[in-house]
Write an enzyme that holds these catalytic residues in place. Structure first.
Site, PDB file in Angstrom:
ATOM      1  N   GLU A   1       0.886  -1.168   0.000  1.00 29.33           N
ATOM      2  CA  GLU A   1       0.000   0.000   0.000  1.00 29.33           C
ATOM      3  C   GLU A   1       0.915   1.207   0.000  1.00 29.33           C
ATOM      4  O   GLU A   1       1.580   1.476   0.994  1.00 29.33           O
ATOM      5  CB  GLU A   1      -0.865   0.028   1.273  1.00 29.33           C
ATOM      6  CG  GLU A   1      -1.752  -1.178   1.477  1.00 29.33           C
ATOM      7  CD  GLU A   1      -2.827  -1.275   0.423  1.00 29.33           C
ATOM      8  OE1 GLU A   1      -3.230  -0.233  -0.113  1.00 29.33           O
ATOM      9  OE2 GLU A   1      -3.235  -2.400   0.113  1.00 29.33           O
TER      10      GLU A   1
ATOM     11  N   CYS B   1      -3.152   8.394   3.338  1.00 31.10           N
ATOM     12  CA  CYS B   1      -2.737   7.930   2.011  1.00 31.10           C
ATOM     13  C   CYS B   1      -3.855   8.088   0.991  1.00 31.10           C
ATOM     14  O   CYS B   1      -3.613   8.180  -0.205  1.00 31.10           O
ATOM     15  CB  CYS B   1      -2.328   6.468   2.092  1.00 31.10           C
ATOM     16  SG  CYS B   1      -3.595   5.461   2.870  1.00 31.10           S
TER      17      CYS B   1
HETATM   18  P1  NAP Z   1       8.328   4.957   4.781  1.00 34.47           P
HETATM   19  O1  NAP Z   1       9.446   5.843   5.118  1.00 34.47           O
HETATM   20  O2  NAP Z   1       8.374   4.211   3.510  1.00 34.47           O
HETATM   21  O3  NAP Z   1       8.195   3.970   6.024  1.00 34.47           O
HETATM   22  C1  NAP Z   1       7.165   3.037   6.101  1.00 34.47           C
HETATM   23  C2  NAP Z   1       7.562   1.919   7.031  1.00 34.47           C
HETATM   24  O4  NAP Z   1       8.656   1.194   6.471  1.00 34.47           O
HETATM   25  C3  NAP Z   1       8.029   2.376   8.399  1.00 34.47           C
HETATM   26  O5  NAP Z   1       7.573   1.463   9.366  1.00 34.47           O
HETATM   27  C4  NAP Z   1       9.544   2.289   8.288  1.00 34.47           C
HETATM   28  O6  NAP Z   1      10.182   2.105   9.518  1.00 34.47           O
HETATM   29  C5  NAP Z   1       9.655   1.051   7.456  1.00 34.47           C
HETATM   30  N1  NAP Z   1      10.929   0.847   6.801  1.00 34.47           N
HETATM   31  C6  NAP Z   1      11.715   1.754   6.172  1.00 34.47           C
HETATM   32  N2  NAP Z   1      12.805   1.123   5.655  1.00 34.47           N
HETATM   33  C7  NAP Z   1      12.681  -0.199   5.975  1.00 34.47           C
HETATM   34  C8  NAP Z   1      13.482  -1.364   5.751  1.00 34.47           C
HETATM   35  N3  NAP Z   1      14.620  -1.302   5.076  1.00 34.47           N
HETATM   36  N4  NAP Z   1      13.058  -2.548   6.236  1.00 34.47           N
HETATM   37  C9  NAP Z   1      11.902  -2.645   6.927  1.00 34.47           C
HETATM   38  N5  NAP Z   1      11.104  -1.569   7.171  1.00 34.47           N
HETATM   39  C10 NAP Z   1      11.491  -0.371   6.706  1.00 34.47           C
HETATM   40  O7  NAP Z   1       6.956   5.728   4.745  1.00 34.47           O
HETATM   41  P2  NAP Z   1       6.395   6.763   5.811  1.00 34.47           P
HETATM   42  O8  NAP Z   1       7.162   8.013   5.605  1.00 34.47           O
HETATM   43  O9  NAP Z   1       6.346   6.173   7.172  1.00 34.47           O
HETATM   44  O10 NAP Z   1       4.889   6.921   5.329  1.00 34.47           O
HETATM   45  C11 NAP Z   1       4.448   7.906   4.469  1.00 34.47           C
HETATM   46  C12 NAP Z   1       4.117   7.336   3.123  1.00 34.47           C
HETATM   47  O11 NAP Z   1       3.282   6.190   3.253  1.00 34.47           O
HETATM   48  C13 NAP Z   1       3.332   8.287   2.267  1.00 34.47           C
HETATM   49  O12 NAP Z   1       3.931   8.367   1.023  1.00 34.47           O
HETATM   50  C14 NAP Z   1       1.948   7.673   2.148  1.00 34.47           C
HETATM   51  O13 NAP Z   1       1.299   7.904   0.929  1.00 34.47           O
HETATM   52  C15 NAP Z   1       2.196   6.236   2.344  1.00 34.47           C
HETATM   53  N6  NAP Z   1       1.033   5.616   2.974  1.00 34.47           N
HETATM   54  C16 NAP Z   1       0.297   4.728   2.273  1.00 34.47           C
HETATM   55  C17 NAP Z   1      -0.813   4.136   2.863  1.00 34.47           C
HETATM   56  C18 NAP Z   1      -1.678   3.145   2.134  1.00 34.47           C
HETATM   57  O14 NAP Z   1      -2.517   2.508   2.772  1.00 34.47           O
HETATM   58  N7  NAP Z   1      -1.530   2.973   0.858  1.00 34.47           N
HETATM   59  C19 NAP Z   1      -1.140   4.436   4.175  1.00 34.47           C
HETATM   60  C20 NAP Z   1      -0.360   5.336   4.854  1.00 34.47           C
HETATM   61  C21 NAP Z   1       0.730   5.919   4.238  1.00 34.47           C
HETATM   62  P3  NAP Z   1      10.917   3.314  10.305  1.00 34.47           P
HETATM   63  O15 NAP Z   1       9.864   4.271  10.704  1.00 34.47           O
HETATM   64  O16 NAP Z   1      11.534   2.645  11.443  1.00 34.47           O
HETATM   65  O17 NAP Z   1      11.889   3.903   9.333  1.00 34.47           O
END
Ligand code: NAP
Length: 524
Positions: A257, A296
């Site tokens: 997602e 999102c």
């Molecule tokens: P993100 O930086 O991609 O992080 C998402 C998750 O991935 C966090 O738990 C992060 O952990 C983890 N993560 C990062 N690198 C990783 C790795 N190498 N291995 C395992 N886990 C890892 O995204 P975000 O900034 O938190 O969220 C914002 C984005 O999410 C926006 O672009 C939004 O559109 C999208 N979003 C989509 C939905 C949907 O349902 N489609 C819902 C909400 C948000 P850490 O925090 O520990 O780095």
């Protein structure tokens, strides 16, 4: 010394070796806690969930696991006030924002608990109907679904520390698959509190729910065949994780997602003085400002007839001006900050990118004064409306997701241009169509469906009762094609499919019928 969040792995609460990452109040910048998982043996932690949690959960029927979800919902309901307070402190949530996250999570648990009753005492599922395979009527096939034997790794984004946890966990647990939850570090305080309460209530068998509050970036090194990974977050992170060599080699299931440039569309038939016009304005403003636009599914692109763009811009700007931004503890504040300084910087940078192709209609001031907070310490961003006068020629407005209270008006002149602009989002989670024109709505549903996971159609009849553009209801599939990740979650019983293996059983009809008596019929 601030609270150091513990991780729940191998059936016990364990601290990371280092202090970890600071979790802050986004209004004041004050550190609330630290989260980290350095030194934790992730391979052993996942093994424990597979070895202990999986068979323990699968020893119960769907109905019994549904009762566990119901019990979990009751525990969480009893602690709602505490969660609202944490959502305020760690995410800067208003009461409305916290309700969407906290109550949305509890509601999803309750919904799946109720659904489980239709699955009876079965331990696996069978599809309805059989397929004849040859001349002999006695030899046919039936498809059955059995729960996967691995662990479900759930990686969540920072914006829904409660709903993100439970919308995934309720489906996995009902399926009989243990959950290894990894919330985004920055807002993991709420997830931690909820898991702590569920563990203390002793509802789930050992190994069925694990929690990693910080770190965990090497989790993909340890996934195996039979595991499933459900990721919510940015498209960049998703790309890295789903192409991880161990994910590819193991064949673990992977669901994404990701980001989305969701659109709201005002039909040509809606006059400026029509009630549906006001409903459209209200919904767009709600989408831009609830959770400070950190959803999102939030509306990012607003498609309106070119001859009504002035009226829409004026109405939206007037309504946005009434949204008081600041510390949600202050009376009258309707929109809080973004969750971190990094998100504030990213939003401002995103607005700058959009401004290359669009003019500011409202907001975008970096020195505005939030009520009861400061721009230096807090992570506030002013609600910002832009207008792109030539959207077919533009690019950035279709590919730049500003994860905050920001949206861009895109005027259209023909129906063909609507379909063209909508598709330029590259695949979205949600879109909405405001119109009373039957023929137009029918064409829109068909033309927009291939690029959207969900379409909300609002007309006069449902304009006061619909559940909202950005709200992912557990009955409906949540996910979208292309840029949105290509995944699917929820959708009632459809969601269970991801955690089951579907197997074609070929054989004697009489035997297949006996098999089906042991399994509930599945229509997901
Ligand atoms: P993100 O930086 O991609 O992080 C998402 C998750 O991935 C966090 O738990 C992060 O952990 C983890 N993560 C990062 N690198 C990783 C790795 N190498 N291995 C395992 N886990 C890892 O995204 P975000 O900034 O938190 O969220 C914002 C984005 O999410 C926006 O672009 C939004 O559109 C999208 N979003 C989509 C939905 C949907 O349902 N489609 C819902 C909400 C948000 P850490 O925090 O520990 O780095």
């Amino acid at each position: 010394m601030k609270l150091k969040l513990q991780n729940y792995v191998l059936g016990k609460w364990v601290e990371g070796r280092e202090l970890g990452t600071a979790l802050r109040d986004p209004v004041s910048g004050v550190t609330l806690a630290y989260a980290g998982s350095e030194g934790i043996d992730l391979r052993a932690a996942l093994d424990y969930a597979r070895r202990e949690g999986n068979p323990a959960l699968q020893a119960f029927s769907y109905v019994e696991r549904g009762q566990m979800l119901e019990a979990a919902a009751e525990v969480l309901t009893a602690n709602r006030e505490k969660y609202y307070q944490i959502a305020l402190e760690n995410s800067g949530n208003t009461v409305v924002d916290a309700a969407i996250d906290v109550d949305g999570g509890i509601g999803t648990l309750k919904y799946y608990a109720a659904l489980s009753k239709g699955l009876g005492d079965a331990h696996c599922l069978a599809e309805s109907g059989m397929d004849r395979l040859g001349r002999d009527k006695a030899f046919q096939s039936n498809h059955i679904l059995t729960p996967l034997k691995g662990v479900a790794v759930h990686i969540n984004a920072f914006n829904f520390p409660s709903w993100g946890l439970w919308e995934k966990a309720s489906v996995a647990l009902l399926s009989g698959v243990p959950v290894f939850a990894k919330p985004a570090t920055a807002t993991s305080l709420l997830t931690h509190a909820m898991v702590q309460d569920i563990v203390a209530a002793n509802i789930l068998p050992p190994g069925s729910l694990s929690l990693l509050c910080g770190g965990g970036h090497t989790l993909m090194d340890h996934v195996q065949a039979g595991d499933s990974v459900l990721f919510t977050g940015s498209a960049d992170t998703a790309r890295g994780l789903r192409t991880h060599p161990q994910v590819i080699q193991s064949g673990a299931r992977f669901n994404v997602e990701a980001d989305s440039l969701n659109m709201a569309l005002l039909g040509l038939d809606v006059a400026v003085d029509a009630p549906l016009f006001s409903a459209f304005i209200k919904e767009v403003v709600k989408e831009m400002t609830v959770k400070a636009g950190q959803k999102c599914t939030a509306v990012r692109r607003i498609l309106v007839p070119a001859n009504r763009v002035e009226a829409v811009a004026e109405a939206l700007a007037a309504r946005l001006a009434k949204v008081t931004v600041g510390d949600p503890r202050e009376e009258g504040v309707r929109m809080g900050p973004l969750v971190t300084k990094a998100q504030q910087q990213a939003a401002w940078a995103g607005i700058d990118v959009l401004r290359r192709e669009a003019e500011v209609v409202y907001g975008a001031e970096r020195d505005f004064e939030p009520v009861g907070g400061s721009l230096d310490e807090g992570c506030f961003v002013q609600p910002t409306l832009l207008r792109c006068n030539n959207p077919s020629e533009a690019e950035r407005v279709h590919d730049t997701e500003v994860f905050g209270p920001v949206a861009t008006l895109l005027p259209y002149t023909t129906e063909a241009q609507i379909w063209e602009l909508a598709a330029r989002g590259g695949g979205s989670l949600a879109g909405s169509v405001f119109s009373n024109d039957d023929d137009f709505v029918a064409r829109a549903m068909i033309r927009l469906s291939s690029s959207h996971g969900r379409l909300l159609v609002v007309d006069d009849a449902v304009m006061d009762s619909h559940t909202g553009h950005g709200i992912a209801m557990p009955q409906c599939v949540h996910g979208g094609p292309g840029r949105a990740g290509g995944g699917e979650e929820l959708g009632g019983l459809r969601g269970l499919r991801f955690y089951h293996q579907r197997t074609a059983i070929q054989g004697n009809v009489a035997r297949l019928n006996r098999l089906r008596q042991l399994a509930a019929e599945f229509t997901g």
